[in-house]
Design a protein around this motif. Structure first.
Motif, PDB file in Angstrom:
ATOM      1  N   ARG A  54      40.300  28.578  53.485  1.00 22.32           N
ATOM      2  CA  ARG A  54      41.137  29.507  54.183  1.00 22.32           C
ATOM      3  C   ARG A  54      40.385  30.985  54.595  1.00 22.32           C
ATOM      4  O   ARG A  54      40.815  31.516  55.651  1.00 22.32           O
ATOM      5  N   THR A  55      39.381  31.173  53.780  1.00 23.06           N
ATOM      6  CA  THR A  55      38.727  32.368  53.871  1.00 23.06           C
ATOM      7  C   THR A  55      37.157  32.222  54.263  1.00 23.06           C
ATOM      8  O   THR A  55      36.643  30.972  53.995  1.00 23.06           O
ATOM      9  N   LEU A  56      36.523  33.020  54.496  1.00 24.59           N
ATOM     10  CA  LEU A  56      34.961  32.917  54.692  1.00 24.59           C
ATOM     11  C   LEU A  56      34.370  32.415  53.437  1.00 24.59           C
ATOM     12  O   LEU A  56      33.453  31.492  53.225  1.00 24.59           O
ATOM     13  N   GLU A  57      34.774  33.132  52.308  1.00 24.27           N
ATOM     14  CA  GLU A  57      34.361  32.577  50.995  1.00 24.27           C
ATOM     15  C   GLU A  57      34.818  31.342  50.557  1.00 24.27           C
ATOM     16  O   GLU A  57      33.951  30.598  50.062  1.00 24.27           O
ATOM     17  N   ASP A  58      35.851  30.781  50.953  1.00 21.66           N
ATOM     18  CA  ASP A  58      36.541  29.492  50.811  1.00 21.66           C
ATOM     19  C   ASP A  58      35.536  28.544  51.495  1.00 21.66           C
ATOM     20  O   ASP A  58      35.034  27.419  50.690  1.00 21.66           O
ATOM     21  N   VAL A  59      35.239  28.812  52.556  1.00 24.65           N
ATOM     22  CA  VAL A  59      34.026  28.069  53.393  1.00 24.65           C
ATOM     23  C   VAL A  59      32.758  27.992  52.596  1.00 24.65           C
ATOM     24  O   VAL A  59      32.196  26.801  52.474  1.00 24.65           O
ATOM     25  N   ALA A 109      33.195  25.748  49.390  1.00 22.53           N
ATOM     26  CA  ALA A 109      33.406  24.483  49.617  1.00 22.53           C
ATOM     27  C   ALA A 109      31.911  23.788  50.161  1.00 22.53           C
ATOM     28  O   ALA A 109      31.534  22.679  49.873  1.00 22.53           O
ATOM     29  N   ALA A 110      31.209  24.422  51.194  1.00 24.15           N
ATOM     30  CA  ALA A 110      29.899  23.845  51.393  1.00 24.15           C
ATOM     31  C   ALA A 110      28.946  23.834  50.342  1.00 24.15           C
ATOM     32  O   ALA A 110      28.176  22.792  50.485  1.00 24.15           O
ATOM     33  N   GLU A 111      28.751  24.543  49.435  1.00 22.65           N
ATOM     34  CA  GLU A 111      27.963  24.404  48.491  1.00 22.65           C
ATOM     35  C   GLU A 111      28.637  23.199  47.387  1.00 22.65           C
ATOM     36  O   GLU A 111      27.705  22.478  46.913  1.00 22.65           O
ATOM     37  N   GLU A 112      29.755  23.233  47.382  1.00 23.04           N
ATOM     38  CA  GLU A 112      30.326  22.081  46.533  1.00 23.04           C
ATOM     39  C   GLU A 112      29.888  20.570  46.909  1.00 23.04           C
ATOM     40  O   GLU A 112      29.852  19.731  45.989  1.00 23.04           O
ATOM     41  N   ARG A 159      24.557  31.167  52.252  1.00 21.29           N
ATOM     42  CA  ARG A 159      24.958  30.379  51.381  1.00 21.29           C
ATOM     43  C   ARG A 159      25.466  29.077  52.278  1.00 21.29           C
ATOM     44  O   ARG A 159      24.968  27.916  51.812  1.00 21.29           O
ATOM     45  N   MET A 160      26.038  29.145  53.288  1.00 25.32           N
ATOM     46  CA  MET A 160      26.394  27.906  54.136  1.00 25.32           C
ATOM     47  C   MET A 160      25.094  27.442  54.684  1.00 25.32           C
ATOM     48  O   MET A 160      24.771  26.224  54.712  1.00 25.32           O
ATOM     49  N   ALA A 161      24.058  28.209  55.107  1.00 30.21           N
ATOM     50  CA  ALA A 161      22.932  27.693  55.731  1.00 30.21           C
ATOM     51  C   ALA A 161      22.146  27.142  54.716  1.00 30.21           C
ATOM     52  O   ALA A 161      21.509  25.941  54.917  1.00 30.21           O
ATOM     53  N   PHE A 209      18.069  33.299  56.434  1.00 32.83           N
ATOM     54  CA  PHE A 209      17.925  31.885  56.125  1.00 32.83           C
ATOM     55  C   PHE A 209      16.442  31.408  55.162  1.00 32.83           C
ATOM     56  O   PHE A 209      16.346  30.538  54.877  1.00 32.83           O
ATOM     57  N   GLU A 210      15.670  32.615  54.995  1.00 34.60           N
ATOM     58  CA  GLU A 210      14.364  32.389  54.039  1.00 34.60           C
ATOM     59  C   GLU A 210      14.592  33.092  53.037  1.00 34.60           C
ATOM     60  O   GLU A 210      13.478  33.083  52.143  1.00 34.60           O
TER      61      GLU A 210
END
Length: 488
Positions: A195-200, A203-206, A264-266, A464-465
């Motif tokens: 629901r939030t940016l941090e949630d995304v 979840a991406a890391e998990e 973190r998403m990248a 991203f580096e």
């Protein structure tokens, strides 16, 4: 449940430098269509410039309507809508396909000579620039909005084209960046929909591991898709382009935190620099558990776009697998609790010198009797920002959900055949939360070129580096100040 295996940090940073992988002929097909559209617009540009739309339908000539929807099928649909207006009103309409770039060039020449179109389907940055230049008949646009009912429009969509309290154009429709996720994979991991940016980011890391990326999103430095992704994520993180004093605010804690989430998403994304083509291909092939993309993705997920079919392992036996197993989030919740969704809108503008009376009638037709038919040009990319009328607030949104979509004329079907009420409702509700940096404010003249030149996306490569997000934020802020100095 054991934690999914992940490469080491060193391996992950190395793979971020790897070139993006090709995803087959779909990319080439899309490029060919874009080239054809550009060539068509280039051919039509001198033809449009030679017309005299200022004489308009009122003197027996045809009303001239510029549209950025230039492909043959979309042009045919718009011509059919125009023909219906002609049958009702007796006023002929010439539908002229023209890209936004060519619109800008032709308007600059035509406004000087008084040779302007009567109605233009335009973006908010064009509305801002043309309004500041005195090119748009804002009085007529404001009158149309008042007659139709300001409350029938999405507040944010109307704000994007309102300057000094006056609408410069009439909001029509738009598309937004949406988060698409594999509901089955989230459930297996015991995760709730983000629901939030941090949630995304969490979840991406998990979800990253076991041969599948946690998310696919734009990361190619300097790319337009990365520009969209960057602004969308920073908006969701509560990051403002400027502060209350008009100073660039990209070094604020909110912006730094949002950039950290982006990094973190990248790290959990598909290897290599990712763009609009590769991210879509990754999700359709099952290589990513989530996707951050435009609402145009919905027909692809449903198998209605032959050039971009779902190719996930499960899709071979069940072509509807991705549509049935994908959940979506339109507006993410910002830190202040407000819903935020990056969106690009189209708006109907009437230039100064146009046949105002007939232009107004045509615009009101496009936003009234012809509205739903206009959206049929590309329902997944033309979400209504006028959901209804004063008497029936949801009539347009409900009709939109039943419009056939898809690129194959023999295989078109409404989105409601593939998605439940929650997904359909989320798309429409999200469109009412569209937001863009600066649009609708005195900073629109700066925000438009900042996005068009992909200025900030050129600064994100070091993020991203492994570069510190605060350092990247400072570089972005410096680049933004240079654009601001040139445009305000």
């Amino acid at each position: 449940m054991s934690e999914p295996l992940r490469p080491s940090d060193r391996t992950r940073r190395a793979r971020r430098r790897a070139p993006g992988r090709p995803f087959g002929p779909a990319v080439r097909g899309a490029a060919a269509r874009r080239t054809a559209a550009v060539l068509a617009a280039a051919v039509l540009l001198p033809l449009a410039a030679c017309q005299s739309p200022g004489d308009g339908g009122g003197d027996g000539g045809a009303l001239v309507f510029w549209t950025p929807h230039v492909t043959p099928d979309r042009l045919a649909q718009q011509e059919a809508t125009a023909a219906a207006f002609t049958e009702q009103s007796g006023v002929d309409v010439d539908v002229v396909p023209m890209s936004a770039e060519d619109q800008n060039q032709s308007m600059a020449v035509g406004s000087a000579s008084g040779d302007v179109p009567d109605v233009v389907l335009l973006a908010p940055d064009q509305a801002a620039a043309w309004s500041a230049q005195g090119v748009l008949d804002t009085g007529t646009a404001a009158g149309i909005v008042e007659d139709l009912g300001p409350d029938t429009f999405g507040e944010n969509a109307l704000d994007m084209v309102t300057f000094d309290g006056t609408p410069a154009a009439v909001p029509s429709d738009g598309w937004g960046q949406v988060l698409v996720y594999r509901a089955d994979l989230l459930a297996d991991a015991g995760l709730d929909p983000p629901r939030t940016l941090e949630d995304v980011a969490d979840a991406a890391e998990e979800l990253d591991g076991d041969g599948r990326a946690g998310i696919a999103l734009g990361t190619r430095p300097g790319d337009p898709f990365t520009t969209q992704t960057l602004e969308a994520l920073l908006l969701a993180g509560g990051c403002d382009l400027v502060d209350g004093a008009g100073e660039v605010a990209l070094e604020s804690p909110e912006c730094v935190d949002a950039l950290d989430a982006y990094a973190r998403m990248a790290e959990a994304s598909v290897p290599g620099d990712q763009d609009v083509e590769t991210t879509r291909a990754a999700y359709l092939s099952g290589e990513a558990a989530m996707l951050f993309w435009g609402s145009h993705i919905f027909d692809e997920l449903a198998g209605l776009a032959p050039d971009f079919p779902p190719t996930c392992p499960e899709c071979a036996d069940d072509p509807d697998f991705l549509a049935s197993e994908s959940g979506t989030v339109g507006a993410l919740t910002a830190p202040d609790g407000s819903p935020v969704q990056y969106g690009l809108t189209l708006n109907l503008g009437i230039p100064v010198g146009a046949d105002a009376e007939n232009a107004r009638a045509f615009t009101e037709y496009l936003m009234g009797p012809g509205y739903v038919e206009s959206l049929e040009v590309s329902p997944e990319g033309r979400v209504p920002v006028r959901p209804g009328t004063p008497d029936d607030p949801d009539v347009h949104a409900e009709a939109w959900s039943e419009l056939p979509t898809g690129e194959d004329p023999e295989n078109r079907a409404p989105l409601s055949d593939f998605y439940g009420d929650a997904v359909i409702g989320g798309i429409v509700e999200g469109a009412q939360s569209f937001r863009r940096w600066g649009y609708g404010t005195e900073h629109a003249a700066f925000a438009g070129p900042l996005a068009a030149q992909n200025t900030l996306a050129k600064q994100v490569g070091p993020l991203f580096e492994g570069e510190d997000p605060a350092t990247v934020a400072a570089s972005m802020a410096d680049a933004a100040r240079a654009v601001q100095a040139d445009n305000e």
